[in-house]
Design a protein around this motif. Structure first.
Motif, short mmCIF file in Angstrom:
data_model
loop_
_atom_site.label_atom_id
_atom_site.label_comp_id
_atom_site.label_asym_id
_atom_site.label_seq_id
_atom_site.Cartn_x
_atom_site.Cartn_y
_atom_site.Cartn_z
N ALA A 94 56.86 71.66 54.54
CA ALA A 94 56.44 71.97 55.91
C ALA A 94 55.93 70.71 56.63
CB ALA A 94 55.36 73.05 55.91
N ILE A 95 55.17 69.89 55.93
CA ILE A 95 54.67 68.65 56.54
C ILE A 95 55.84 67.72 56.85
CG2 ILE A 95 53.26 66.59 56.17
CD1 ILE A 95 51.43 68.39 54.40
N ALA A 96 56.79 67.64 55.92
CA ALA A 96 57.98 66.81 56.16
C ALA A 96 58.74 67.32 57.39
CB ALA A 96 58.88 66.80 54.93
N ARG A 97 58.84 68.63 57.53
CA ARG A 97 59.54 69.21 58.68
C ARG A 97 58.84 68.83 59.99
NH1 ARG A 97 61.01 75.62 59.58
NH2 ARG A 97 62.02 75.34 61.59
N PHE A 125 56.46 65.19 65.14
CA PHE A 125 55.00 65.31 65.17
C PHE A 125 54.36 64.14 64.44
CE2 PHE A 125 55.88 69.72 66.14
CZ PHE A 125 54.81 70.12 66.92
N ARG A 126 53.24 63.68 64.98
CA ARG A 126 52.34 62.79 64.25
C ARG A 126 51.39 63.71 63.50
NH1 ARG A 126 51.93 57.65 66.70
NH2 ARG A 126 50.97 57.05 64.74
N ILE A 127 51.05 63.39 62.27
CA ILE A 127 50.26 64.28 61.44
C ILE A 127 48.98 63.60 61.00
CG2 ILE A 127 50.24 65.58 59.27
CD1 ILE A 127 53.44 65.48 59.72
N MET A 135 50.37 62.16 49.78
CA MET A 135 51.19 61.37 50.71
C MET A 135 52.53 60.99 50.07
SD MET A 135 48.09 59.35 52.56
CE MET A 135 48.78 58.86 54.12
N GLU A 136 52.51 60.67 48.78
CA GLU A 136 53.74 60.34 48.06
C GLU A 136 54.68 61.56 48.03
OE1 GLU A 136 56.60 58.38 45.67
OE2 GLU A 136 54.94 57.55 46.83
N MET A 137 54.13 62.75 47.77
CA MET A 137 54.96 63.96 47.73
C MET A 137 55.60 64.23 49.09
SD MET A 137 52.61 66.45 45.37
CE MET A 137 53.83 67.56 44.66
N VAL A 138 54.83 64.03 50.16
CA VAL A 138 55.36 64.23 51.51
C VAL A 138 56.46 63.20 51.80
CG1 VAL A 138 54.81 64.12 53.99
CG2 VAL A 138 53.27 65.33 52.42
N PHE A 139 56.21 61.95 51.41
CA PHE A 139 57.18 60.88 51.61
C PHE A 139 58.50 61.19 50.89
CE2 PHE A 139 59.06 56.77 50.38
CZ PHE A 139 59.27 56.24 51.64
N ARG A 140 58.41 61.70 49.67
CA ARG A 140 59.62 62.03 48.90
C ARG A 140 60.43 63.16 49.54
NH1 ARG A 140 59.35 60.64 42.87
NH2 ARG A 140 57.77 59.02 42.85
N GLN A 141 59.77 63.96 50.39
CA GLN A 141 60.47 65.04 51.10
C GLN A 141 60.99 64.56 52.47
OE1 GLN A 141 61.39 68.22 50.32
NE2 GLN A 141 60.70 67.82 48.25
N GLY A 142 60.78 63.27 52.76
CA GLY A 142 61.28 62.72 54.02
C GLY A 142 60.31 62.82 55.17
N GLY A 143 59.02 62.97 54.88
CA GLY A 143 58.01 63.04 55.94
C GLY A 143 56.93 62.01 55.73
N VAL A 167 54.39 76.14 60.63
CA VAL A 167 55.28 75.05 61.03
C VAL A 167 56.58 75.59 61.63
CG1 VAL A 167 56.71 73.15 60.12
CG2 VAL A 167 54.27 73.32 59.52
N LYS A 168 57.07 76.70 61.08
CA LYS A 168 58.26 77.34 61.69
C LYS A 168 57.99 77.65 63.15
CE LYS A 168 60.20 79.62 57.70
NZ LYS A 168 59.59 80.59 56.82
N HIS A 169 56.79 78.17 63.43
CA HIS A 169 56.40 78.49 64.81
C HIS A 169 56.34 77.22 65.67
CE1 HIS A 169 54.25 80.25 68.21
NE2 HIS A 169 53.39 79.27 68.08
#
Length: 182
Positions: free
Chosen positions: A37-40, A46-48, A75-83, A174-176
């Motif tokens: 969701a953060i990656a999306r 969006f800036r997070i 942060m590493e997990m988010v980065f690996r998802q492309g965010g 995040v979908k919303h």
């Protein structure tokens, strides 16, 4: 163009929370769908910013190196998802210290506004606790409650700020936020 910014609480929103506090990278485990969701959000422009009370530091339950290790894992997990998470703000104080940065006070949110050179009016602020929502409401942001972590109890207590939106979890919120609006 107006910057798209979202402010997230950490424990209970992004990762599992515990009444005994999250005290180590091993205890830090993401909630299902939260990292994606953060990656999306990132991919949608969006800036997070993450704004989190971390009184475990003030209580001596863990130190700054441990907090940094937990946040690095996230942060590493988010980065690996492309965010990416653009900024991380935390309050190390206990409630008894009565600082200005501990939610429900607005110090962290004011610091985010200053760092991003923006007003917080209407900015989505996603949390699972009443203090997250109260801090968001106090700065004119959009309080969003997720029913993970303490969210169900927060909702059943019935003290939500008037304009609070409620979603099952971060992925649902995040979908919303990323849905095309007409």
């Amino acid at each position: 163009m107006i910057m798209k910014l979202v402010i997230l609480d950490r424990d209970g929103v992004i990762n599992y929370d515990s009444p005994q506090y999250i005290k180590s990278p091993a205890e830090w485990r993401p909630l299902p769908g939260s990292i994606e969701a953060i990656a999306r959000l990132s991919q949608d422009g969006f800036r997070i910013a993450v704004a989190t009370n971390q009184s475990g530091i003030g209580r001596g339950l863990f130190d700054m190196a441990t907090l940094n290790a937990m946040n690095d894992k996230m942060m590493e997990m988010v980065f690996r998802q492309g965010g990416r998470i653009d900024a991380l703000f935390f309050c190390p104080h206990t409630a008894e210290e009565n600082c200005n940065c501990r939610k429900p006070k607005t110090g962290m949110y004011e610091e985010i506004a200053s760092r991003f050179h923006t007003e917080l009016k209407g900015v989505p602020c996603i949390g699972d606790g009443l203090r997250d929502l109260e801090a968001a409401d106090a700065v004119g942001a959009q309080p969003i409650l997720v029913l993970t972590g303490k969210g169900k109890k927060t909702q059943s207590d019935g003290k939500l700020p008037r304009k609070t939106l409620v979603f099952d979890d971060l992925a649902d919120a995040v979908k919303h936020l990323t849905a095309p609006h007409s």
